[in-house]
Write an enzyme that holds these catalytic residues in place. Structure first.
Site, mmCIF file in Angstrom:
data_model
loop_
_atom_site.group_PDB
_atom_site.id
_atom_site.type_symbol
_atom_site.label_atom_id
_atom_site.label_comp_id
_atom_site.label_asym_id
_atom_site.label_seq_id
_atom_site.Cartn_x
_atom_site.Cartn_y
_atom_site.Cartn_z
ATOM 1 N N LYS A 145 0.826 -1.279 0.063
ATOM 2 C CA LYS A 145 0.103 -0.060 -0.119
ATOM 3 C C LYS A 145 0.914 1.254 0.013
ATOM 4 O O LYS A 145 1.575 1.534 0.726
ATOM 5 C CB LYS A 145 -0.987 -0.083 1.350
ATOM 6 C CG LYS A 145 -1.784 1.049 1.163
ATOM 7 C CD LYS A 145 -2.904 0.652 2.184
ATOM 8 C CE LYS A 145 -4.133 1.542 2.547
ATOM 9 N NZ LYS A 145 -5.178 1.351 3.598
ATOM 10 N N GLU A 182 -2.472 3.154 10.766
ATOM 11 C CA GLU A 182 -1.838 2.703 9.289
ATOM 12 C C GLU A 182 -0.369 3.120 9.494
ATOM 13 O O GLU A 182 0.391 2.518 9.224
ATOM 14 C CB GLU A 182 -2.575 2.809 8.247
ATOM 15 C CG GLU A 182 -3.973 1.940 8.172
ATOM 16 C CD GLU A 182 -4.348 1.598 6.882
ATOM 17 O OE1 GLU A 182 -3.614 1.252 5.891
ATOM 18 O OE2 GLU A 182 -5.522 1.979 6.702
#
Lengths: 316, 316
Positions: B124, B143
């Protein structure tokens, strides 16, 4: 304290080839007056507002298109619009066909401030269509024949304290446009358009014209935390039909106001420019989240090409 | 001759912190079998499919997150999914938390072909949220604390003759992702996501979560003439609610199929990859219309900055 701007979008019904420019300008002044009466600071007019959308027509005699081009701005035909706007203290965005002293032709938009000064200029960067004559079709799409590609880039201009970006029609389908403007701090993106039902070579479903238009401006607004104000020349023009859908979109991507018809129609909405702040400071905090280190291909490649190598190992 | 791919999206209802991985994998195998029974060539699973969305939780002991990470792929827990997919001759996309031998943590997705080989990997690139502990909130969005930013770029991989790009969750909001993939010839973009109702610092209206999700994937598909297949981990998970909305979008930007619920749900659609051709050859003919000469700022600037100078004269 909220920062407000009262934004008007003036959708303009079809303008036929035999409509005189003074007549067209008088119509625009009527729309401007309505917008001013409803408190507008800034009125957005369409692309190629002053004439029919002549790129749909092939002219064997290239000189036949000269009548559609403005050799200076303002000129005597358009001066009454500038004068009335200045009297009313309203700014505007106007799209028109530009012919320079050097003989160059552009699909152009200008930003005029409340004192009547031209404070910004944009020349359409993404010209759609083709330059050749396509046979057996109800119309052509000759922007690549009649205009040069824009040479001013994506500019952001000050309008009484608000940062304004401009684009034109097909530009709205290209996410690079909104992004280039947002990276320069644009808060509002102004757009004029003419979107015909039939475009040669593009076999899209009729219902999808409006869908794709709204999808593009809503995504541009959302992904860049900007307002988008879009004004179309709409309805029937010289027998050809164009979609309506003039609208103002919020930084959430949601439509704040949208034209219900396809004729002359003024939409006015008082926007709070700071509505974009929660987006800019969280999900679209560019400084925190963007990855320009991986975006090089966007500026390096023009067309589709082969995949770049990816050096991955399954367990690394 | 049309080029078909039967694409399945497996939405996965909440996975709680105390669900064992073998139990989760058995659920995924059930979804895979349903998809295969309906003719699927390729099944898309969500982001962080194997575990609860643990970035919503602050752990004082960093070692407490280790149980959510995969140290190899496949490993003994996940091997049954690989085996069953290979037996059935179905490929899949799977999102999971990756811990490398060198101790690096990524939010990762892999592409597995019909023979069970991992043929593509993505880490990601756009990590949302924050790395600090935010007080007084129902949950966190960590995150940026638990993962490193992806280091593999935007790869395009061959899946039995189809060019596949991958991304994860927040990536879908960034138009650069789809563009970087499309410029490498991607035909289908696969996306796994977890989208909670509440995200710290982002005061969006609840209804707008689904709207922004669909807007982003529909615009990405339309503006790049690709299919987008999006699978969410959805519904209630450890008491936290996430949106559904798993979907497949066509190159027109239109939704071909969308989940009706928020629990485990398999969507299958047979797509014609050549549906994108009329778009790629007309309005989105990149070679004909893109302007990379003016896109440099997208790869050069990270955050919002001052306007670039525009040298225009009103009548030039």
């Amino acid at each position: 304290m909220s920062r407000n701007l009262t934004l008007a979008v003036a959708q303009v019904g079809g303008i036929n080839a035999d409509d005189s420019k003074p007549h067209v300008v008088a119509r625009l002044i009527g729309l401007l007056e309505e917008a001013a009466g409803r408190g507008a600071d800034l009125v957005v007019f369409p692309e190629l507002t002053l004439t029919t959308f002549f790129p749909r027509t092939w002219f064997d005699d290239e000189g036949a298109i000269d009548r559609y081009f403005e050799k200076s701005m303002p000129n005597s035909d358009v001066q009454p619009l500038f004068d009335r706007a200045q009297q009313l203290g309203v700014g505007f965005y106007l799209g028109y066909a530009e012919l320079t002293g050097g003989g160059k032709r552009y699909n152009t938009a200008i930003l005029v401030d409340k004192q009547g000064s031209i404070v910004g200029k944009y020349r359409k960067m993404h010209l759609p269509g083709h330059a050749d004559k396509r046979q057996g079709l109800p119309n052509q799409h000759l922007e690549k024949k009649y205009f040069l590609e824009g040479d001013l880039g994506f500019g952001v201009f000050d309008f009484h304290g608000t940062k304004i970006g401009m684009c034109l029609c097909n530009d709205r389908r290209w996410p690079e446009v909104y992004r280039a403007l947002a990276l320069q701090g644009a808060e509002v993106v102004l757009l004029g358009y003419n979107t015909p039902d039939f475009v040669p070579g593009w076999q899209e479903e009729p219902h999808a014209k409006m869908f794709a238009h709204l999808l593009s401006i809503q995504a541009g607004a959302y992904q860049n935390s900007v307002f988008v104000a879009a004004a179309g020349k709409s309805g029937f023009e010289d027998g050809n039909h164009m979609i309506g859908g003039s609208a103002v979109v919020a930084p959430s991507g949601e439509i704040l106001t949208k034209a219900a018809g396809e004729d002359d129609e003024v939409l006015v909405v008082k926007i709070d420019l700071d509505m974009s702040k929660p987006y800019r400071e969280s999900v679209f905090d560019f400084d925190a989240h963007r990855r320009p280190d991986a975006y090089g291909i966007i500026a390096e490649r023009k067309g589709r090409g082969e995949p770049l190598p990816v050096n991955f190992s399954v367990n690394a």
